[in-house]
Design a protein around this motif. Structure first.
Motif, PDB file in Angstrom:
ATOM      1  N   GLU A  15       0.850  -1.185   0.000  1.00 26.37           N
ATOM      2  CA  GLU A  15       0.000   0.000   0.000  1.00 26.37           C
ATOM      3  C   GLU A  15       0.888   1.238   0.000  1.00 26.37           C
ATOM      4  O   GLU A  15       2.108   1.143   0.144  1.00 26.37           O
ATOM      5  CB  GLU A  15      -0.897   0.004   1.252  1.00 26.37           C
ATOM      6  N   ARG A  16       0.302   2.394  -0.103  1.00 23.80           N
ATOM      7  CA  ARG A  16       1.032   3.654   0.000  1.00 23.80           C
ATOM      8  C   ARG A  16       1.818   3.695   1.319  1.00 23.80           C
ATOM      9  O   ARG A  16       1.281   3.381   2.376  1.00 23.80           O
ATOM     10  CB  ARG A  16       0.043   4.814  -0.060  1.00 23.80           C
ATOM     11  N   GLY A  17       3.099   4.030   1.247  1.00 23.06           N
ATOM     12  CA  GLY A  17       3.939   4.134   2.433  1.00 23.06           C
ATOM     13  C   GLY A  17       4.627   2.854   2.861  1.00 23.06           C
ATOM     14  O   GLY A  17       5.455   2.879   3.778  1.00 23.06           O
ATOM     15  N   ILE A  18       4.330   1.745   2.205  1.00 26.58           N
ATOM     16  CA  ILE A  18       5.009   0.487   2.536  1.00 26.58           C
ATOM     17  C   ILE A  18       6.431   0.530   1.986  1.00 26.58           C
ATOM     18  O   ILE A  18       6.693   1.050   0.908  1.00 26.58           O
ATOM     19  CB  ILE A  18       4.241  -0.731   1.965  1.00 26.58           C
ATOM     20  N   VAL A  19       7.362  -0.045   2.748  1.00 26.31           N
ATOM     21  CA  VAL A  19       8.758  -0.144   2.343  1.00 26.31           C
ATOM     22  C   VAL A  19       9.034  -1.610   2.019  1.00 26.31           C
ATOM     23  O   VAL A  19       8.767  -2.493   2.847  1.00 26.31           O
ATOM     24  CB  VAL A  19       9.702   0.342   3.458  1.00 26.31           C
ATOM     25  N   GLY A  20       9.527  -1.867   0.822  1.00 26.52           N
ATOM     26  CA  GLY A  20       9.834  -3.222   0.388  1.00 26.52           C
ATOM     27  C   GLY A  20      11.289  -3.350  -0.021  1.00 26.52           C
ATOM     28  O   GLY A  20      11.958  -2.351  -0.315  1.00 26.52           O
ATOM     29  N   MET A  21      11.773  -4.564  -0.033  1.00 26.58           N
ATOM     30  CA  MET A  21      13.146  -4.834  -0.462  1.00 26.58           C
ATOM     31  C   MET A  21      13.176  -5.079  -1.965  1.00 26.58           C
ATOM     32  O   MET A  21      12.399  -5.871  -2.498  1.00 26.58           O
ATOM     33  CB  MET A  21      13.722  -6.057   0.247  1.00 26.58           C
ATOM     34  N   ALA A  22      14.088  -4.390  -2.632  1.00 26.01           N
ATOM     35  CA  ALA A  22      14.291  -4.611  -4.061  1.00 26.01           C
ATOM     36  C   ALA A  22      15.075  -5.905  -4.250  1.00 26.01           C
ATOM     37  O   ALA A  22      15.828  -6.326  -3.378  1.00 26.01           O
ATOM     38  CB  ALA A  22      15.046  -3.431  -4.662  1.00 26.01           C
ATOM     39  N   ARG A  23      14.862  -6.520  -5.403  1.00 22.30           N
ATOM     40  CA  ARG A  23      15.562  -7.764  -5.726  1.00 22.30           C
ATOM     41  C   ARG A  23      15.617  -7.925  -7.232  1.00 22.30           C
ATOM     42  O   ARG A  23      14.963  -7.199  -7.974  1.00 22.30           O
ATOM     43  CB  ARG A  23      14.854  -8.963  -5.089  1.00 22.30           C
ATOM     44  N   SER A  24      16.392  -8.905  -7.689  1.00 20.78           N
ATOM     45  CA  SER A  24      16.404  -9.246  -9.111  1.00 20.78           C
ATOM     46  C   SER A  24      15.268 -10.240  -9.365  1.00 20.78           C
ATOM     47  O   SER A  24      14.373 -10.389  -8.538  1.00 20.78           O
ATOM     48  CB  SER A  24      17.763  -9.838  -9.501  1.00 20.78           C
ATOM     49  N   GLN A  25      15.322 -10.965 -10.451  1.00 21.21           N
ATOM     50  CA  GLN A  25      14.273 -11.943 -10.743  1.00 21.21           C
ATOM     51  C   GLN A  25      14.217 -13.068  -9.719  1.00 21.21           C
ATOM     52  O   GLN A  25      13.171 -13.642  -9.493  1.00 21.21           O
ATOM     53  CB  GLN A  25      14.451 -12.514 -12.144  1.00 21.21           C
ATOM     54  N   SER A  26      15.344 -13.369  -9.086  1.00 20.23           N
ATOM     55  CA  SER A  26      15.360 -14.407  -8.059  1.00 20.23           C
ATOM     56  C   SER A  26      14.731 -13.887  -6.770  1.00 20.23           C
ATOM     57  O   SER A  26      15.145 -12.842  -6.268  1.00 20.23           O
ATOM     58  CB  SER A  26      16.793 -14.849  -7.771  1.00 20.23           C
ATOM     59  N   PRO A  27      13.756 -14.601  -6.214  1.00 28.28           N
ATOM     60  CA  PRO A  27      13.140 -14.161  -4.961  1.00 28.28           C
ATOM     61  C   PRO A  27      14.145 -14.046  -3.810  1.00 28.28           C
ATOM     62  O   PRO A  27      13.927 -13.289  -2.875  1.00 28.28           O
ATOM     63  CB  PRO A  27      12.106 -15.245  -4.653  1.00 28.28           C
ATOM     64  N   ASP A  28      15.243 -14.774  -3.886  1.00 23.66           N
ATOM     65  CA  ASP A  28      16.240 -14.797  -2.815  1.00 23.66           C
ATOM     66  C   ASP A  28      17.451 -13.927  -3.141  1.00 23.66           C
ATOM     67  O   ASP A  28      18.594 -14.298  -2.839  1.00 23.66           O
ATOM     68  CB  ASP A  28      16.687 -16.243  -2.551  1.00 23.66           C
ATOM     69  N   SER A  29      17.220 -12.751  -3.732  1.00 22.98           N
ATOM     70  CA  SER A  29      18.341 -11.909  -4.157  1.00 22.98           C
ATOM     71  C   SER A  29      18.341 -10.514  -3.530  1.00 22.98           C
ATOM     72  O   SER A  29      19.145  -9.666  -3.907  1.00 22.98           O
ATOM     73  CB  SER A  29      18.352 -11.778  -5.678  1.00 22.98           C
ATOM     74  N   ALA A  30      17.460 -10.250  -2.556  1.00 23.27           N
ATOM     75  CA  ALA A  30      17.468  -8.938  -1.893  1.00 23.27           C
ATOM     76  C   ALA A  30      18.776  -8.796  -1.120  1.00 23.27           C
ATOM     77  O   ALA A  30      19.304  -9.759  -0.574  1.00 23.27           O
ATOM     78  CB  ALA A  30      16.276  -8.804  -0.956  1.00 23.27           C
ATOM     79  N   ASN A  31      19.300  -7.553  -1.077  1.00 25.62           N
ATOM     80  CA  ASN A  31      20.557  -7.329  -0.390  1.00 25.62           C
ATOM     81  C   ASN A  31      20.527  -6.036   0.415  1.00 25.62           C
ATOM     82  O   ASN A  31      20.425  -6.068   1.629  1.00 25.62           O
ATOM     83  CB  ASN A  31      21.717  -7.352  -1.387  1.00 25.62           C
ATOM     84  N   SER A  32      20.610  -4.893  -0.243  1.00 32.36           N
ATOM     85  CA  SER A  32      20.628  -3.612   0.486  1.00 32.36           C
ATOM     86  C   SER A  32      19.593  -2.620  -0.027  1.00 32.36           C
ATOM     87  O   SER A  32      19.214  -1.702   0.687  1.00 32.36           O
ATOM     88  CB  SER A  32      22.011  -2.969   0.386  1.00 32.36           C
ATOM     89  N   GLN A  33      19.146  -2.787  -1.265  1.00 32.48           N
ATOM     90  CA  GLN A  33      18.239  -1.805  -1.860  1.00 32.48           C
ATOM     91  C   GLN A  33      16.801  -1.994  -1.377  1.00 32.48           C
ATOM     92  O   GLN A  33      16.351  -3.116  -1.162  1.00 32.48           O
ATOM     93  CB  GLN A  33      18.271  -1.915  -3.379  1.00 32.48           C
ATOM     94  N   PHE A  34      16.128  -0.851  -1.224  1.00 32.96           N
ATOM     95  CA  PHE A  34      14.725  -0.887  -0.817  1.00 32.96           C
ATOM     96  C   PHE A  34      13.959   0.207  -1.547  1.00 32.96           C
ATOM     97  O   PHE A  34      14.545   1.075  -2.182  1.00 32.96           O
ATOM     98  CB  PHE A  34      14.582  -0.748   0.704  1.00 32.96           C
ATOM     99  N   PHE A  35      12.638   0.117  -1.476  1.00 23.33           N
ATOM    100  CA  PHE A  35      11.784   1.091  -2.155  1.00 23.33           C
ATOM    101  C   PHE A  35      10.617   1.467  -1.259  1.00 23.33           C
ATOM    102  O   PHE A  35      10.207   0.696  -0.391  1.00 23.33           O
ATOM    103  CB  PHE A  35      11.296   0.573  -3.513  1.00 23.33           C
ATOM    104  N   ILE A  36      10.096   2.687  -1.489  1.00 20.12           N
ATOM    105  CA  ILE A  36       8.957   3.208  -0.741  1.00 20.12           C
ATOM    106  C   ILE A  36       7.823   3.440  -1.730  1.00 20.12           C
ATOM    107  O   ILE A  36       8.012   4.103  -2.754  1.00 20.12           O
ATOM    108  CB  ILE A  36       9.310   4.516  -0.014  1.00 20.12           C
TER     109      ILE A  36
END
Length: 182
Positions: free
Chosen positions: A109-130
């Motif tokens: 929803e609006r204001g949620i913070v999620g982790m960015a990743r590549s096509q692999s679901p297990d690839s999040a590292n440091s990047q995030f999005f709002i």
């Protein structure tokens, strides 16, 4: 010590401490974004973000991908530093290993913070999005790590991307200082 135990999964049955971030933004947007981190649904991701913030790794990292009506992405501690080669921003992470997905039923929803990743679901590292707006197509596909509790006006004012796939052209807005709160 508590964070170490959380990372090791030893505290699963205990309630976690409320942890958050304060992000000082400079550029077209100026002000503070306050985020409550949801360590009850994404403990490994929250531990990662907290460790990087405590180490100062997010300080002076730009918002490199900003899509109006969708989201603002940041957190590339490898290539996203202000003054660096912005053509590389968004391609890096930290020197720590990628994280396994911690998907939940928390909706994007609006204001949620999620982790960015590549096509692999297990690839999040440091990047995030709002999130600027709801995006149900992300539900259950990306790890939710937090929610903005103050400063959505600052998020809304972040310089929008005009390049390919929301790439920010010219001088991007920057997370000048990121502080962990408890």
């Amino acid at each position: 010590m508590r964070k170490l135990a959380l990372v090791l999964g030893l505290m699963a049955a205990s309630p976690a401490l409320a942890t958050g971030l304060q992000i000082e933004v400079e550029g077209e947007a100026n002000g503070t974004i306050t985020i409550d981190l949801l360590d009850d649904i994404a403990p490994q991701h929250v531990a990662r973000i907290t460790a990087l913030a405590e180490a100062g790794a997010y300080d002076n990292v730009v918002f490199h991908r900003v899509i109006p009506g969708f989201m603002a992405q940041t957190g590339d501690v490898q290539f996203g530093m202000m003054g660096g080669d912005m053509r590389m921003a968004g391609r890096g992470g930290s020197d720590m290993p990628d994280l396994p997905a911690e998907f939940s039923s928390e909706p994007f929803e609006r204001g949620i913070v999620g982790m960015a990743r590549s096509q692999s679901p297990d690839s999040a590292n440091s990047q995030f999005f709002i999130m600027f707006a709801p995006a149900p197509h992300l539900n259950g596909q990306y790890t939710v790590v937090g929610t903005v509790t103050a400063g959505m006006d600052v998020v809304d004012a972040i310089k929008k991307g005009a390049g390919r796939n929301g790439e920010v052209v010219g001088q991007p807005d920057v997370m000048k200082k990121v502080t962990v709160t408890e």
